[in-house]
Design a protein around this motif. Structure first.
Motif, PDB file in Angstrom:
ATOM      1  N   GLN A 102     -20.957  -8.001  13.725  1.00 34.77           N
ATOM      2  CA  GLN A 102     -20.623  -7.181  12.559  1.00 34.77           C
ATOM      3  C   GLN A 102     -19.166  -6.716  12.656  1.00 34.77           C
ATOM      4  OE1 GLN A 102     -22.873  -6.050   9.714  1.00 34.77           O
ATOM      5  NE2 GLN A 102     -23.391  -8.062  10.490  1.00 34.77           N
ATOM      6  N   VAL A 103     -18.405  -6.927  11.593  1.00 37.97           N
ATOM      7  CA  VAL A 103     -17.021  -6.448  11.556  1.00 37.97           C
ATOM      8  C   VAL A 103     -16.807  -5.678  10.254  1.00 37.97           C
ATOM      9  CG1 VAL A 103     -16.098  -8.345  12.954  1.00 37.97           C
ATOM     10  CG2 VAL A 103     -16.086  -8.548  10.482  1.00 37.97           C
ATOM     11  N   GLU A 104     -15.822  -4.781  10.282  1.00 37.90           N
ATOM     12  CA  GLU A 104     -15.534  -4.015   9.070  1.00 37.90           C
ATOM     13  C   GLU A 104     -14.734  -4.868   8.099  1.00 37.90           C
ATOM     14  OE1 GLU A 104     -14.283   0.416   7.680  1.00 37.90           O
ATOM     15  OE2 GLU A 104     -13.115  -0.406   9.332  1.00 37.90           O
ATOM     16  N   ALA A 105     -15.117  -4.792   6.821  1.00 37.42           N
ATOM     17  CA  ALA A 105     -14.347  -5.454   5.765  1.00 37.42           C
ATOM     18  C   ALA A 105     -13.867  -4.380   4.794  1.00 37.42           C
ATOM     19  CB  ALA A 105     -15.211  -6.468   5.036  1.00 37.42           C
ATOM     20  N   LEU A 106     -12.622  -4.484   4.373  1.00 39.34           N
ATOM     21  CA  LEU A 106     -12.063  -3.612   3.348  1.00 39.34           C
ATOM     22  C   LEU A 106     -12.051  -4.461   2.077  1.00 39.34           C
ATOM     23  CD1 LEU A 106      -9.073  -2.356   5.544  1.00 39.34           C
ATOM     24  CD2 LEU A 106     -11.346  -1.301   5.309  1.00 39.34           C
ATOM     25  N   SER A 107     -12.980  -4.159   1.158  1.00 41.58           N
ATOM     26  CA  SER A 107     -13.177  -5.012  -0.016  1.00 41.58           C
ATOM     27  C   SER A 107     -12.531  -4.384  -1.242  1.00 41.58           C
ATOM     28  CB  SER A 107     -14.670  -5.217  -0.268  1.00 41.58           C
ATOM     29  OG  SER A 107     -15.243  -5.908   0.831  1.00 41.58           O
ATOM     30  N   LEU A 108     -11.819  -5.208  -2.010  1.00 42.19           N
ATOM     31  CA  LEU A 108     -11.139  -4.694  -3.202  1.00 42.19           C
ATOM     32  C   LEU A 108     -11.167  -5.764  -4.294  1.00 42.19           C
ATOM     33  CD1 LEU A 108      -7.917  -6.047  -3.136  1.00 42.19           C
ATOM     34  CD2 LEU A 108      -8.066  -4.778  -0.992  1.00 42.19           C
ATOM     35  N   HIS A 109     -10.803  -5.339  -5.499  1.00 44.69           N
ATOM     36  CA  HIS A 109     -10.694  -6.277  -6.623  1.00 44.69           C
ATOM     37  C   HIS A 109      -9.229  -6.419  -6.963  1.00 44.69           C
ATOM     38  CE1 HIS A 109     -14.958  -6.707  -7.411  1.00 44.69           C
ATOM     39  NE2 HIS A 109     -15.075  -5.418  -7.158  1.00 44.69           N
ATOM     40  N   ALA A 110      -8.764  -7.652  -7.068  1.00 43.79           N
ATOM     41  CA  ALA A 110      -7.361  -7.910  -7.379  1.00 43.79           C
ATOM     42  C   ALA A 110      -7.285  -8.781  -8.629  1.00 43.79           C
ATOM     43  CB  ALA A 110      -6.691  -8.625  -6.206  1.00 43.79           C
ATOM     44  N   ILE A 111      -6.363  -8.460  -9.498  1.00 48.50           N
ATOM     45  CA  ILE A 111      -6.169  -9.271 -10.705  1.00 48.50           C
ATOM     46  C   ILE A 111      -5.492 -10.580 -10.321  1.00 48.50           C
ATOM     47  CG2 ILE A 111      -4.807  -9.470 -12.835  1.00 48.50           C
ATOM     48  CD1 ILE A 111      -7.120  -7.806 -13.367  1.00 48.50           C
ATOM     49  N   CYS A 112      -6.114 -11.686 -10.726  1.00 49.68           N
ATOM     50  CA  CYS A 112      -5.476 -12.996 -10.572  1.00 49.68           C
ATOM     51  C   CYS A 112      -4.902 -13.354 -11.937  1.00 49.68           C
ATOM     52  CB  CYS A 112      -6.505 -14.036 -10.116  1.00 49.68           C
ATOM     53  SG  CYS A 112      -5.794 -15.674  -9.907  1.00 49.68           S
ATOM     54  N   ARG A 113      -3.593 -13.236 -12.059  1.00 54.81           N
ATOM     55  CA  ARG A 113      -2.965 -13.434 -13.374  1.00 54.81           C
ATOM     56  C   ARG A 113      -3.182 -14.854 -13.898  1.00 54.81           C
ATOM     57  NH1 ARG A 113       0.132 -10.011 -10.575  1.00 54.81           N
ATOM     58  NH2 ARG A 113       1.349 -11.647  -9.553  1.00 54.81           N
ATOM     59  N   GLU A 114      -3.139 -15.831 -13.003  1.00 55.97           N
ATOM     60  CA  GLU A 114      -3.300 -17.227 -13.447  1.00 55.97           C
ATOM     61  C   GLU A 114      -4.682 -17.491 -14.039  1.00 55.97           C
ATOM     62  OE1 GLU A 114      -1.729 -20.463 -10.896  1.00 55.97           O
ATOM     63  OE2 GLU A 114      -1.026 -18.824  -9.632  1.00 55.97           O
ATOM     64  N   LEU A 115      -5.697 -16.825 -13.500  1.00 57.57           N
ATOM     65  CA  LEU A 115      -7.063 -17.025 -14.001  1.00 57.57           C
ATOM     66  C   LEU A 115      -7.448 -15.970 -15.043  1.00 57.57           C
ATOM     67  CD1 LEU A 115      -8.938 -17.895 -10.677  1.00 57.57           C
ATOM     68  CD2 LEU A 115      -8.049 -19.467 -12.408  1.00 57.57           C
ATOM     69  N   GLY A 116      -6.626 -14.917 -15.125  1.00 53.80           N
ATOM     70  CA  GLY A 116      -6.915 -13.863 -16.100  1.00 53.80           C
ATOM     71  C   GLY A 116      -8.174 -13.077 -15.793  1.00 53.80           C
ATOM     72  N   GLU A 117      -8.485 -12.909 -14.509  1.00 49.92           N
ATOM     73  CA  GLU A 117      -9.671 -12.115 -14.153  1.00 49.92           C
ATOM     74  C   GLU A 117      -9.527 -11.493 -12.773  1.00 49.92           C
ATOM     75  OE1 GLU A 117     -13.137 -15.054 -13.012  1.00 49.92           O
ATOM     76  OE2 GLU A 117     -12.065 -15.802 -14.760  1.00 49.92           O
ATOM     77  N   ILE A 143     -10.636 -10.819  -8.980  1.00 48.24           N
ATOM     78  CA  ILE A 143     -11.220 -11.603  -7.886  1.00 48.24           C
ATOM     79  C   ILE A 143     -11.492 -10.646  -6.725  1.00 48.24           C
ATOM     80  CG2 ILE A 143     -10.780 -13.473  -6.216  1.00 48.24           C
ATOM     81  CD1 ILE A 143     -10.969 -14.494  -9.111  1.00 48.24           C
ATOM     82  N   GLY A 144     -12.623 -10.834  -6.061  1.00 48.73           N
ATOM     83  CA  GLY A 144     -12.914 -10.049  -4.862  1.00 48.73           C
ATOM     84  C   GLY A 144     -12.046 -10.513  -3.699  1.00 48.73           C
ATOM     85  N   VAL A 145     -11.371  -9.572  -3.068  1.00 48.14           N
ATOM     86  CA  VAL A 145     -10.574  -9.879  -1.873  1.00 48.14           C
ATOM     87  C   VAL A 145     -11.148  -9.047  -0.729  1.00 48.14           C
ATOM     88  CG1 VAL A 145      -8.285  -9.748  -0.795  1.00 48.14           C
ATOM     89  CG2 VAL A 145      -8.490 -10.397  -3.209  1.00 48.14           C
ATOM     90  N   HIS A 146     -11.496  -9.697   0.361  1.00 46.92           N
ATOM     91  CA  HIS A 146     -12.118  -9.018   1.507  1.00 46.92           C
ATOM     92  C   HIS A 146     -11.198  -9.158   2.715  1.00 46.92           C
ATOM     93  CE1 HIS A 146     -15.700  -8.864  -0.968  1.00 46.92           C
ATOM     94  NE2 HIS A 146     -15.497 -10.138  -1.222  1.00 46.92           N
ATOM     95  N   LEU A 147     -10.753  -8.029   3.227  1.00 45.18           N
ATOM     96  CA  LEU A 147      -9.880  -7.999   4.408  1.00 45.18           C
ATOM     97  C   LEU A 147     -10.760  -7.655   5.606  1.00 45.18           C
ATOM     98  CD1 LEU A 147      -7.081  -5.858   2.724  1.00 45.18           C
ATOM     99  CD2 LEU A 147      -7.111  -8.357   2.944  1.00 45.18           C
ATOM    100  N   LEU A 148     -11.014  -8.632   6.466  1.00 48.53           N
ATOM    101  CA  LEU A 148     -11.896  -8.432   7.619  1.00 48.53           C
ATOM    102  C   LEU A 148     -11.059  -7.995   8.810  1.00 48.53           C
ATOM    103  CD1 LEU A 148     -13.449 -10.267   5.625  1.00 48.53           C
ATOM    104  CD2 LEU A 148     -14.583 -11.280   7.593  1.00 48.53           C
ATOM    105  N   VAL A 149     -11.422  -6.866   9.407  1.00 45.41           N
ATOM    106  CA  VAL A 149     -10.586  -6.246  10.438  1.00 45.41           C
ATOM    107  C   VAL A 149     -11.104  -6.604  11.835  1.00 45.41           C
ATOM    108  CG1 VAL A 149      -9.659  -4.073  11.324  1.00 45.41           C
ATOM    109  CG2 VAL A 149     -10.051  -4.349   8.860  1.00 45.41           C
ATOM    110  N   TYR A 150     -10.280  -7.346  12.579  1.00 45.71           N
ATOM    111  CA  TYR A 150     -10.614  -7.738  13.954  1.00 45.71           C
ATOM    112  C   TYR A 150      -9.632  -7.088  14.921  1.00 45.71           C
ATOM    113  CZ  TYR A 150     -13.585 -11.461  12.151  1.00 45.71           C
ATOM    114  OH  TYR A 150     -14.588 -12.154  11.522  1.00 45.71           O
ATOM    115  N   ASP A 151     -10.036  -7.039  16.196  1.00 41.78           N
ATOM    116  CA  ASP A 151      -9.114  -6.610  17.252  1.00 41.78           C
ATOM    117  C   ASP A 151      -8.082  -7.712  17.487  1.00 41.78           C
ATOM    118  OD1 ASP A 151     -10.300  -4.179  17.802  1.00 41.78           O
ATOM    119  OD2 ASP A 151     -11.747  -5.080  19.187  1.00 41.78           O
ATOM    120  N   LEU A 152      -6.943  -7.331  17.979  1.00 41.02           N
ATOM    121  CA  LEU A 152      -5.883  -8.292  18.280  1.00 41.02           C
ATOM    122  C   LEU A 152      -6.378  -9.366  19.244  1.00 41.02           C
ATOM    123  CD1 LEU A 152      -2.962  -9.017  17.773  1.00 41.02           C
ATOM    124  CD2 LEU A 152      -2.302  -7.466  19.606  1.00 41.02           C
TER     125      LEU A 152
END
Length: 201
Positions: A142-157, A159-168
Motif C-alpha cells: 500500500q502506498v499513498e496516492a495524491l489524486s487530483l483532476h487536471a484539465i487536458c486542453r487537447e481532449l477538452g476534459e 483527467i484523473g492524475v494520481h501521484l504515487l509517493v514512494y521512498d527514495l
C-alpha cells in the motif's frame, strides 16, 4: 485449446472492452467480465499481461483512428505534471507509459521522495486541490496516492492524475524490466522522447 484457456481468452477480451470503453482498471474489469460472461466466481483469470495484449488487439480493431491522438494528449498532460513535480524524481507508469491509454484512462506518476510529506506540501503550496488515498504499489504494498483532476486542453476534459509517493530507496527497483522485458516506467526525458516519436507519426 482447452476449455480453461478458451475461457481465459474470453475473459481477457471482455475485460479489454471494459478497460477501453469504460476506463476500468484491469482487476475490476476481469471481475466484471466474469459476471458478464456468467462464469463461476472461482474461474481462472487471465494475468495482466494477457489483458494488456487483448487491450492492444481491441484498440487496433476499434479505436485505431482515435486512440493515438488521445494517447499523445495524455502523455503531454503527464509531462506537464512531471515538470511541476520535477524535484520529486517523477516517473510515468501505467497505460499512458505503455501506450494503451485512451481518453478514459487516468495518469499514474510515481514520485520518489526523501521526505514522503514533501510532495504533498508542494501541492498545498501551489493551491492544488487533491485527495490523499491508499493504492496498491508496484510491489503489491500500500502506498499513498495524491489524486487530483487536471484539465487536458487537447481532449477538452478533466483527467484523473494520481501521484504515487514512494521512498527514495524504492527508485532502485523501479526500473527493473517487467516480465516482458520492458522498462515499466520512464522519467521526463523518456516521456519527451515518446511524445516526439508520437508527434512525428
Amino acid at each position: 485449446m482447452d476449455t480453461s484457456s478458451a475461457a481465459k481468452r474470453e475473459i481477457a477480451a471482455t475485460a479489454a472492452r471494459l478497460v477501453v470503453e469504460e476506463g476500468l482498471e484491469y482487476g475490476p474489469a476481469k471481475r466484471r467480465a466474469l459476471r458478464e460472461l456468467g462464469l463461476p466466481a472461482r474461474s481462472a483469470l487471465p494475468n495482466n499481461d494477457e489483458v494488456e495484449a487483448a487491450v492492444r488487439e481491441y484498440i487496433d480493431l476499434f479505436c485505431s483512428d482515435t486512440q493515438p491522438r488521445e494517447l499523445l494528449a495524455l502523455r503531454r498532460l503527464a509531462l506537464e505534471w512531471m515538470e511541476h513535480m520535477a524535484p520529486f524524481r517523477p516517473h510515468l507508469g501505467g497505460a499512458v507509459w505503455h501506450g494503451t491509454a485512451t481518453r478514459l484512462s487516468d495518469v499514474y506518476i510515481q514520485l520518489f521522495c526523501d521526505d514522503p510529506k514533501s510532495a504533498e506540501i508542494s501541492l498545498i503550496d501551489h493551491h492544488v486541490d487533491y485527495e490523499p488515498r491508499m493504492v496498491t504499489g508496484f510491489h503489491g504494498e500500500q502506498v499513498e496516492a495524491l489524486s487530483l483532476h487536471a484539465i487536458c486542453r487537447e481532449l477538452g476534459e478533466e483527467i484523473g492524475v494520481h501521484l504515487l509517493v514512494y521512498d527514495l530507496d524504492d527508485q532502485r527497483g523501479a526500473l527493473k524490466p517487467d516480465a516482458q522485458g520492458r522498462v515499466p516506467r520512464g522519467n521526463a526525458a523518456a516521456v519527451r522522447r515518446l511524445i516526439e516519436k508520437d508527434s512525428a507519426v
